[in-house]
Design a protein around this motif. Sequence first.
Motif, short mmCIF file in Angstrom:
data_model
loop_
_atom_site.label_atom_id
_atom_site.label_comp_id
_atom_site.label_asym_id
_atom_site.label_seq_id
_atom_site.Cartn_x
_atom_site.Cartn_y
_atom_site.Cartn_z
N LEU A 184 -5.46 4.00 -2.87
CA LEU A 184 -5.23 2.33 -2.86
C LEU A 184 -5.06 2.57 -1.36
CD1 LEU A 184 -2.07 2.13 -5.32
CD2 LEU A 184 -4.27 1.48 -5.55
N THR A 185 -6.22 1.32 -0.88
CA THR A 185 -6.13 1.25 0.48
C THR A 185 -6.35 -0.30 0.95
OG1 THR A 185 -8.53 1.34 0.62
CG2 THR A 185 -7.37 3.49 1.00
N ALA A 186 -5.64 -0.47 2.18
CA ALA A 186 -5.78 -2.03 2.69
C ALA A 186 -7.26 -2.37 3.10
CB ALA A 186 -4.94 -2.18 3.89
N ASN A 187 -7.59 -3.38 2.44
CA ASN A 187 -8.94 -3.88 3.00
C ASN A 187 -9.04 -4.12 4.50
OD1 ASN A 187 -11.27 -6.22 3.27
ND2 ASN A 187 -11.75 -4.92 1.54
N LEU A 204 -10.88 -6.17 5.99
CA LEU A 204 -11.40 -7.72 6.36
C LEU A 204 -10.32 -8.88 5.85
CD1 LEU A 204 -15.34 -7.58 6.21
CD2 LEU A 204 -13.55 -7.64 8.29
N ASP A 205 -9.96 -8.27 4.64
CA ASP A 205 -8.95 -9.27 3.88
C ASP A 205 -7.78 -9.04 3.88
OD1 ASP A 205 -7.99 -11.04 2.12
OD2 ASP A 205 -9.72 -10.99 0.56
N PRO A 206 -6.89 -9.57 4.47
CA PRO A 206 -5.25 -9.23 4.56
C PRO A 206 -4.82 -9.38 3.21
CG PRO A 206 -5.65 -11.36 5.54
CD PRO A 206 -7.15 -10.90 5.17
N ALA A 207 -5.19 -9.98 2.25
CA ALA A 207 -4.64 -10.05 0.91
C ALA A 207 -5.15 -9.00 -0.26
CB ALA A 207 -4.96 -11.43 0.20
N ARG A 208 -5.97 -8.19 0.39
CA ARG A 208 -6.77 -7.24 -0.62
C ARG A 208 -6.68 -5.84 -0.53
NH1 ARG A 208 -13.13 -7.94 -1.97
NH2 ARG A 208 -13.44 -6.03 -2.82
N VAL A 209 -6.14 -5.24 -1.65
CA VAL A 209 -5.92 -3.71 -1.64
C VAL A 209 -7.14 -3.23 -2.48
CG1 VAL A 209 -4.45 -1.95 -2.47
CG2 VAL A 209 -3.44 -4.11 -1.38
N ASN A 210 -7.68 -2.25 -1.97
CA ASN A 210 -8.96 -1.51 -2.61
C ASN A 210 -8.45 -0.44 -3.59
OD1 ASN A 210 -10.77 -3.20 -1.51
ND2 ASN A 210 -10.79 -1.92 0.27
N VAL A 211 -8.94 -0.43 -4.79
CA VAL A 211 -8.47 0.67 -5.76
C VAL A 211 -9.98 1.52 -6.10
CG1 VAL A 211 -7.63 1.07 -8.11
CG2 VAL A 211 -6.82 -0.95 -6.66
N VAL A 212 -9.52 2.82 -5.99
CA VAL A 212 -10.86 3.75 -6.14
C VAL A 212 -10.17 4.89 -7.17
CG1 VAL A 212 -12.59 5.11 -5.61
CG2 VAL A 212 -12.19 3.08 -4.37
N GLU A 213 -10.60 5.24 -8.33
CA GLU A 213 -10.26 6.39 -8.90
C GLU A 213 -11.52 7.21 -9.58
OE1 GLU A 213 -7.48 5.43 -12.19
OE2 GLU A 213 -6.94 3.44 -11.16
N VAL A 261 0.76 -1.17 0.04
CA VAL A 261 0.13 -0.14 -0.08
C VAL A 261 0.87 1.29 0.03
CG1 VAL A 261 -1.79 1.21 1.32
CG2 VAL A 261 -1.82 -1.20 0.95
N PRO A 262 1.73 1.42 1.01
CA PRO A 262 2.45 2.58 0.92
C PRO A 262 3.64 2.61 -0.30
CG PRO A 262 3.25 1.31 2.64
CD PRO A 262 2.12 0.80 2.00
N GLU A 263 3.85 1.60 -1.15
CA GLU A 263 4.68 1.66 -2.39
C GLU A 263 3.59 2.32 -3.33
OE1 GLU A 263 5.79 -2.21 -3.36
OE2 GLU A 263 7.06 -2.50 -1.60
N GLY A 264 2.44 2.24 -3.27
CA GLY A 264 1.54 2.80 -4.39
C GLY A 264 1.42 4.37 -3.99
N THR A 265 2.35 4.91 -2.95
CA THR A 265 2.06 6.34 -2.82
C THR A 265 2.44 7.38 -3.99
OG1 THR A 265 2.49 5.94 -0.37
CG2 THR A 265 2.87 8.34 -1.30
N ARG A 266 3.47 6.76 -4.64
CA ARG A 266 3.96 7.54 -5.75
C ARG A 266 2.95 7.62 -7.17
NH1 ARG A 266 6.92 6.47 -10.67
NH2 ARG A 266 8.00 8.30 -11.32
N ALA A 267 2.35 6.37 -7.24
CA ALA A 267 1.34 6.43 -8.26
C ALA A 267 -0.05 7.29 -7.80
CB ALA A 267 0.66 5.00 -8.51
N VAL A 268 -0.21 7.10 -6.55
CA VAL A 268 -1.33 8.01 -6.02
C VAL A 268 -1.07 9.47 -6.33
CG1 VAL A 268 -2.76 8.81 -3.95
CG2 VAL A 268 -2.43 6.35 -4.21
N ALA A 269 0.05 9.94 -5.80
CA ALA A 269 0.44 11.22 -6.10
C ALA A 269 0.61 11.60 -7.67
CB ALA A 269 1.94 11.62 -5.60
N LEU A 270 1.09 10.79 -8.50
CA LEU A 270 1.14 11.16 -9.91
C LEU A 270 -0.34 11.28 -10.45
CD1 LEU A 270 3.84 8.45 -11.06
CD2 LEU A 270 3.94 11.27 -11.29
N ALA A 271 -1.44 10.42 -9.92
CA ALA A 271 -2.57 10.54 -10.39
C ALA A 271 -3.35 11.53 -10.02
CB ALA A 271 -3.32 9.26 -10.03
N ARG A 272 -3.26 12.00 -8.78
CA ARG A 272 -3.90 13.23 -8.26
C ARG A 272 -3.53 14.47 -8.80
NH1 ARG A 272 -4.85 11.75 -1.76
NH2 ARG A 272 -6.25 10.06 -2.09
N SER A 273 -2.16 14.48 -9.33
CA SER A 273 -1.62 15.67 -9.99
C SER A 273 -1.93 15.86 -11.47
CB SER A 273 -0.07 15.92 -9.70
OG SER A 273 0.69 14.80 -10.24
#
Length: 94
Positions: free
Chosen positions: A40-43, A45-54, A19-31
């Motif tokens: 990108l957020t940790a789910n 309930l599910d320890p294998a899942r990362v939620n994506v919303v754009e 999840v924190p590795e995605g910080t660069r992608a989040v910053a690029l997208a938001r700019s």
Amino acid sequence: MPIVAGHLLTDPAGRDALVPEGTRAVALARSAPGCPDFALTANTLDPARVNVVERWASEEELLAFRGSGPDGNTAARILGADVRRYAISSVGYA
């Protein structure tokens, strides 16, 4: 207005590092032009899942950003995904 939503699957032992590795992608997208939100957020309930919303102002702006995804190391840790694009014709407050 395109909405991209879904989830990525990764090894549960590595999810909290992914999840924190995605910080660069989040910053690029938001700019990027036309992107009011990208997350990108940790789910919780599910320890294998990362939620994506754009959210994007237009299909053209979304497509212009594509290709700016994860680097090879991060992409190799994504074991599966169910991420879809939705075309929204109207928006109102919840």
